[in-house]
Design a protein around this motif. Structure first.
Motif, PDB file in Angstrom:
ATOM      1  N   LEU A  52     -21.611  12.417  10.484  1.00  0.00           N
ATOM      2  CA  LEU A  52     -21.816  11.564   9.308  1.00  0.00           C
ATOM      3  C   LEU A  52     -21.230  12.257   8.092  1.00  0.00           C
ATOM      4  O   LEU A  52     -21.393  13.470   7.914  1.00  0.00           O
ATOM      5  CB  LEU A  52     -23.319  11.359   9.035  1.00  0.00           C
ATOM      6  N   ALA A  53     -20.558  11.510   7.228  1.00  0.00           N
ATOM      7  CA  ALA A  53     -20.048  12.039   5.963  1.00  0.00           C
ATOM      8  C   ALA A  53     -20.393  11.056   4.854  1.00  0.00           C
ATOM      9  O   ALA A  53     -20.136   9.856   4.975  1.00  0.00           O
ATOM     10  CB  ALA A  53     -18.537  12.248   6.034  1.00  0.00           C
ATOM     11  N   ALA A  54     -20.993  11.566   3.786  1.00  0.00           N
ATOM     12  CA  ALA A  54     -21.396  10.705   2.669  1.00  0.00           C
ATOM     13  C   ALA A  54     -21.029  11.366   1.352  1.00  0.00           C
ATOM     14  O   ALA A  54     -21.136  12.587   1.202  1.00  0.00           O
ATOM     15  CB  ALA A  54     -22.908  10.443   2.707  1.00  0.00           C
ATOM     16  N   SER A  55     -20.567  10.557   0.401  1.00  0.00           N
ATOM     17  CA  SER A  55     -20.210  11.056  -0.930  1.00  0.00           C
ATOM     18  C   SER A  55     -20.719  10.069  -1.966  1.00  0.00           C
ATOM     19  O   SER A  55     -20.758   8.853  -1.715  1.00  0.00           O
ATOM     20  CB  SER A  55     -18.689  11.227  -1.046  1.00  0.00           C
ATOM     21  N   ARG A  56     -21.096  10.591  -3.141  1.00  0.00           N
ATOM     22  CA  ARG A  56     -21.512   9.699  -4.213  1.00  0.00           C
ATOM     23  C   ARG A  56     -20.387   8.718  -4.509  1.00  0.00           C
ATOM     24  O   ARG A  56     -19.211   9.070  -4.558  1.00  0.00           O
ATOM     25  CB  ARG A  56     -21.842  10.496  -5.485  1.00  0.00           C
ATOM     26  N   ARG A  57     -20.747   7.472  -4.749  1.00  0.00           N
ATOM     27  CA  ARG A  57     -19.772   6.394  -4.863  1.00  0.00           C
ATOM     28  C   ARG A  57     -18.718   6.652  -5.943  1.00  0.00           C
ATOM     29  O   ARG A  57     -17.541   6.326  -5.775  1.00  0.00           O
ATOM     30  CB  ARG A  57     -20.495   5.067  -5.130  1.00  0.00           C
ATOM     31  N   GLU A  58     -19.141   7.288  -7.070  1.00  0.00           N
ATOM     32  CA  GLU A  58     -18.166   7.479  -8.155  1.00  0.00           C
ATOM     33  C   GLU A  58     -17.037   8.427  -7.751  1.00  0.00           C
ATOM     34  O   GLU A  58     -15.912   8.308  -8.250  1.00  0.00           O
ATOM     35  CB  GLU A  58     -18.842   7.984  -9.432  1.00  0.00           C
ATOM     36  N   ASN A  59     -17.320   9.384  -6.831  1.00  0.00           N
ATOM     37  CA  ASN A  59     -16.260  10.294  -6.379  1.00  0.00           C
ATOM     38  C   ASN A  59     -15.133   9.527  -5.699  1.00  0.00           C
ATOM     39  O   ASN A  59     -13.951   9.838  -5.883  1.00  0.00           O
ATOM     40  CB  ASN A  59     -16.833  11.318  -5.394  1.00  0.00           C
ATOM     41  N   VAL A  60     -15.522   8.542  -4.897  1.00  0.00           N
ATOM     42  CA  VAL A  60     -14.540   7.721  -4.185  1.00  0.00           C
ATOM     43  C   VAL A  60     -13.924   6.693  -5.131  1.00  0.00           C
ATOM     44  O   VAL A  60     -12.694   6.541  -5.195  1.00  0.00           O
ATOM     45  CB  VAL A  60     -15.202   7.027  -2.980  1.00  0.00           C
ATOM     46  N   ASP A  61     -14.766   5.985  -5.883  1.00  0.00           N
ATOM     47  CA  ASP A  61     -14.282   4.903  -6.746  1.00  0.00           C
ATOM     48  C   ASP A  61     -13.280   5.394  -7.783  1.00  0.00           C
ATOM     49  O   ASP A  61     -12.298   4.700  -8.085  1.00  0.00           O
ATOM     50  CB  ASP A  61     -15.460   4.223  -7.462  1.00  0.00           C
ATOM     51  N   ASN A  62     -13.494   6.596  -8.344  1.00  0.00           N
ATOM     52  CA  ASN A  62     -12.573   7.116  -9.360  1.00  0.00           C
ATOM     53  C   ASN A  62     -11.197   7.402  -8.777  1.00  0.00           C
ATOM     54  O   ASN A  62     -10.172   7.162  -9.427  1.00  0.00           O
ATOM     55  CB  ASN A  62     -13.137   8.384 -10.001  1.00  0.00           C
ATOM     56  N   ARG A  63     -11.148   7.880  -7.545  1.00  0.00           N
ATOM     57  CA  ARG A  63      -9.849   8.129  -6.907  1.00  0.00           C
ATOM     58  C   ARG A  63      -9.143   6.824  -6.566  1.00  0.00           C
ATOM     59  O   ARG A  63      -7.934   6.696  -6.763  1.00  0.00           O
ATOM     60  CB  ARG A  63     -10.044   8.998  -5.658  1.00  0.00           C
ATOM     61  N   VAL A  64      -9.900   5.856  -6.083  1.00  0.00           N
ATOM     62  CA  VAL A  64      -9.327   4.545  -5.781  1.00  0.00           C
ATOM     63  C   VAL A  64      -8.779   3.900  -7.048  1.00  0.00           C
ATOM     64  O   VAL A  64      -7.673   3.350  -7.068  1.00  0.00           O
ATOM     65  CB  VAL A  64     -10.387   3.636  -5.117  1.00  0.00           C
ATOM     66  N   ALA A  65      -9.551   3.991  -8.145  1.00  0.00           N
ATOM     67  CA  ALA A  65      -9.128   3.389  -9.426  1.00  0.00           C
ATOM     68  C   ALA A  65      -7.881   4.066  -9.978  1.00  0.00           C
ATOM     69  O   ALA A  65      -6.987   3.396 -10.509  1.00  0.00           O
ATOM     70  CB  ALA A  65     -10.271   3.469 -10.438  1.00  0.00           C
ATOM     71  N   ALA A  66      -7.799   5.399  -9.858  1.00  0.00           N
ATOM     72  CA  ALA A  66      -6.617   6.117 -10.351  1.00  0.00           C
ATOM     73  C   ALA A  66      -5.366   5.710  -9.581  1.00  0.00           C
ATOM     74  O   ALA A  66      -4.283   5.532 -10.163  1.00  0.00           O
ATOM     75  CB  ALA A  66      -6.841   7.624 -10.249  1.00  0.00           C
ATOM     76  N   LEU A  67      -5.505   5.541  -8.264  1.00  0.00           N
ATOM     77  CA  LEU A  67      -4.367   5.070  -7.463  1.00  0.00           C
ATOM     78  C   LEU A  67      -3.949   3.660  -7.873  1.00  0.00           C
ATOM     79  O   LEU A  67      -2.748   3.365  -7.992  1.00  0.00           O
ATOM     80  CB  LEU A  67      -4.726   5.074  -5.978  1.00  0.00           C
ATOM     81  N   GLU A  68      -4.931   2.800  -8.107  1.00  0.00           N
ATOM     82  CA  GLU A  68      -4.625   1.418  -8.501  1.00  0.00           C
ATOM     83  C   GLU A  68      -3.889   1.356  -9.824  1.00  0.00           C
ATOM     84  O   GLU A  68      -3.001   0.523 -10.014  1.00  0.00           O
ATOM     85  CB  GLU A  68      -5.907   0.600  -8.548  1.00  0.00           C
ATOM     86  N   LEU A  69      -4.219   2.252 -10.754  1.00  0.00           N
ATOM     87  CA  LEU A  69      -3.499   2.297 -12.033  1.00  0.00           C
ATOM     88  C   LEU A  69      -2.024   2.655 -11.829  1.00  0.00           C
ATOM     89  O   LEU A  69      -1.185   2.299 -12.658  1.00  0.00           O
ATOM     90  CB  LEU A  69      -4.143   3.333 -12.969  1.00  0.00           C
ATOM     91  N   ALA A  70      -1.731   3.345 -10.740  1.00  0.00           N
ATOM     92  CA  ALA A  70      -0.348   3.719 -10.430  1.00  0.00           C
ATOM     93  C   ALA A  70       0.322   2.718  -9.492  1.00  0.00           C
ATOM     94  O   ALA A  70       1.436   2.958  -9.019  1.00  0.00           O
ATOM     95  CB  ALA A  70      -0.326   5.106  -9.798  1.00  0.00           C
ATOM     96  N   GLY A  71      -0.369   1.599  -9.202  1.00  0.00           N
ATOM     97  CA  GLY A  71       0.211   0.574  -8.334  1.00  0.00           C
ATOM     98  C   GLY A  71       0.088   0.871  -6.860  1.00  0.00           C
ATOM     99  O   GLY A  71       0.818   0.305  -6.041  1.00  0.00           O
ATOM    100  N   LEU A  72      -0.857   1.760  -6.488  1.00  0.00           N
ATOM    101  CA  LEU A  72      -1.044   2.135  -5.091  1.00  0.00           C
ATOM    102  C   LEU A  72      -2.395   1.645  -4.578  1.00  0.00           C
ATOM    103  O   LEU A  72      -3.322   1.436  -5.357  1.00  0.00           O
ATOM    104  CB  LEU A  72      -0.974   3.658  -4.929  1.00  0.00           C
ATOM    105  N   LYS A  73      -2.488   1.514  -3.265  1.00  0.00           N
ATOM    106  CA  LYS A  73      -3.739   1.104  -2.623  1.00  0.00           C
ATOM    107  C   LYS A  73      -4.259   2.256  -1.777  1.00  0.00           C
ATOM    108  O   LYS A  73      -3.513   2.838  -0.987  1.00  0.00           O
ATOM    109  CB  LYS A  73      -3.500  -0.125  -1.748  1.00  0.00           C
ATOM    110  N   ALA A  74      -5.536   2.579  -1.934  1.00  0.00           N
ATOM    111  CA  ALA A  74      -6.150   3.647  -1.130  1.00  0.00           C
ATOM    112  C   ALA A  74      -6.486   3.109   0.251  1.00  0.00           C
ATOM    113  O   ALA A  74      -7.384   2.287   0.407  1.00  0.00           O
ATOM    114  CB  ALA A  74      -7.400   4.165  -1.821  1.00  0.00           C
ATOM    115  N   ALA A  75      -5.754   3.555   1.254  1.00  0.00           N
ATOM    116  CA  ALA A  75      -6.025   3.131   2.635  1.00  0.00           C
ATOM    117  C   ALA A  75      -6.996   4.081   3.319  1.00  0.00           C
ATOM    118  O   ALA A  75      -7.717   3.688   4.224  1.00  0.00           O
ATOM    119  CB  ALA A  75      -4.721   3.067   3.424  1.00  0.00           C
TER     120      ALA A  75
END
Length: 352
Positions: free
Chosen positions: A141-164
């Motif tokens: 099992l691996a768990a991380s606070r949601r903001e750790n993941v969401d901030n990386r996803v959002a930064a990629l989206e600002l650059a026109g990328l999708k976090a797969a």
């Protein structure tokens, strides 16, 4: 299954405390090829303690690094720091289907994770049969606070990328470590290999046995301390000191009065981490050491570590057996290679 869509090829994007590193790999038969890569520094305090403090600033640098690399890919794999992730191995009945397993873990996760489930991102991987009971599977099992993941996803989206894929840095490093095997001396099966990743702010000391990480320790030591000493000693701005460190042009006193003390401090930090491991794992010996991260590129660092710690030591280069696309600058890639381990492990997720 015949028409199952393949996952699109992925960029490996490593967002560290000091820079964004991008790597694109392709595969031709069994051989990997570097299609593009780029590295761009981050503004001070955009990432603090491996947490994104300014999504906009990081997104802007990712956009710049994508443009600089020339890649056309739009999907990426990123990673969160191991210190931001809780992992636990649990056992589940081997008879469960993947869907049943997912439902069961969702029901029981709050027993293992000390945060409300709505505040975390949770994932799992079946490791295989339990050693004591073959009717059970070990499940990671691996768990991380949601903001750790969401901030990386959002930064990629600002650059026109999708976090797969959102991975964990230590697992990305483990993935890339497979590329270093031929660079290591022959070792008995019971010997482990240590990887000291000395970045700008943090040193991460990992020990791997048979390709799996069995120990991790982080400590606040890195190249920033050398940059700050150059800044203080020679009256430069932080940016000027960083450039001088890479490009040269400092007074003759720099080597003896600044660089050598830093190199010895780095050896001391690595040696301390090694002793921590040996004292807690007295049954496991380390047979070789690999230097990674930006500070591994300091001239003669591997020889000094080997001399002081008495271990065969090499500098990580995951690209030794890869071919390069014509647009890739081989010399620039070689200089950045020790700091590209996590980006490489992430880019290799294209081939899972």
């Amino acid at each position: 299954m015949l028409f199952k869509r393949k996952r699109p090829p992925l960029l490996g994007i490593d967002i560290s405390s000091a820079a964004v590193k991008l790597l694109e790999l392709s595969k031709q038969g069994a051989r990997l090829r570097v299609e593009s890569f780029a590295v761009e520094p981050l503004p001070a305090d955009a990432v603090v303690d491996k947490n994104i403090a300014s999504v906009e600033a990081v997104g802007k640098v990712i956009k710049s690094v994508v443009k600089k690399s020339g890649t056309r890919l739009k999907h990426a794999a990123v990673a969160v720091a191991g210190s931001a992730v809780i992992t636990k191995v649990i056992t589940m009945p081997a008879s469960l289907s993947e869907r049943e397993l997912e439902d069961q873990i969702a029901l029981e996760a709050d027993q293992y994770i000390p945060y409300p489930l709505e505040e975390i991102n949770l994932d799992f991987e079946v490791l295989g049969p339990n050693a004591k009971n073959p009717e059970l599977n070990d499940v990671l099992l691996a768990a991380s606070r949601r903001e750790n993941v969401d901030n990386r996803v959002a930064a990629l989206e600002l650059a026109g990328l999708k976090a797969a894929v959102v991975d964990v840095e230590v697992y990305a490093l483990e993935n890339a470590f497979a590329l270093l095997k031929r660079q290591l001396p022959p070792l008995p099966a019971d010997r482990a290999v240590a990887v000291a990743d000395v970045g700008a702010m943090m040193t991460t000391f990992n020990v791997l046995h048979q390709g799996r990480i069995i120990y991790t320790r982080e400590q606040g030591f890195g190249g920033k301390q050398l940059t700050e000493e150059i800044q203080r000693r020679y009256g430069l701005s932080y940016e000027e000191a960083g450039l001088a460190k890479k490009q040269g042009g400092l007074p003759d006193s720099y080597t003896s009065e600044v660089l050598e003390p830093f190199k010895h401090a780095m050896v001391q930090q690595i040696g301390r981490s090694l002793q921590f491991f040996l004292s807690s794992n007295s049954h496991r010996e380390v047979g070789a050491l690999v230097l990674a991260g930006g500070c591994a590129s300091i001239g003669g660092m591997d020889k000094l570590v080997e001399q002081k710690l008495g271990l065969p030591t090499s500098v990580a280069n995951p690209f030794v057996e890869m071919t390069l696309a014509p647009r890739v600058n081989a010399q620039a890639l070689r200089l950045e290679a020790p700091a590209m381990m996590i980006a490489c492990g992430l880019a290799m997720r294209s081939f899972d």
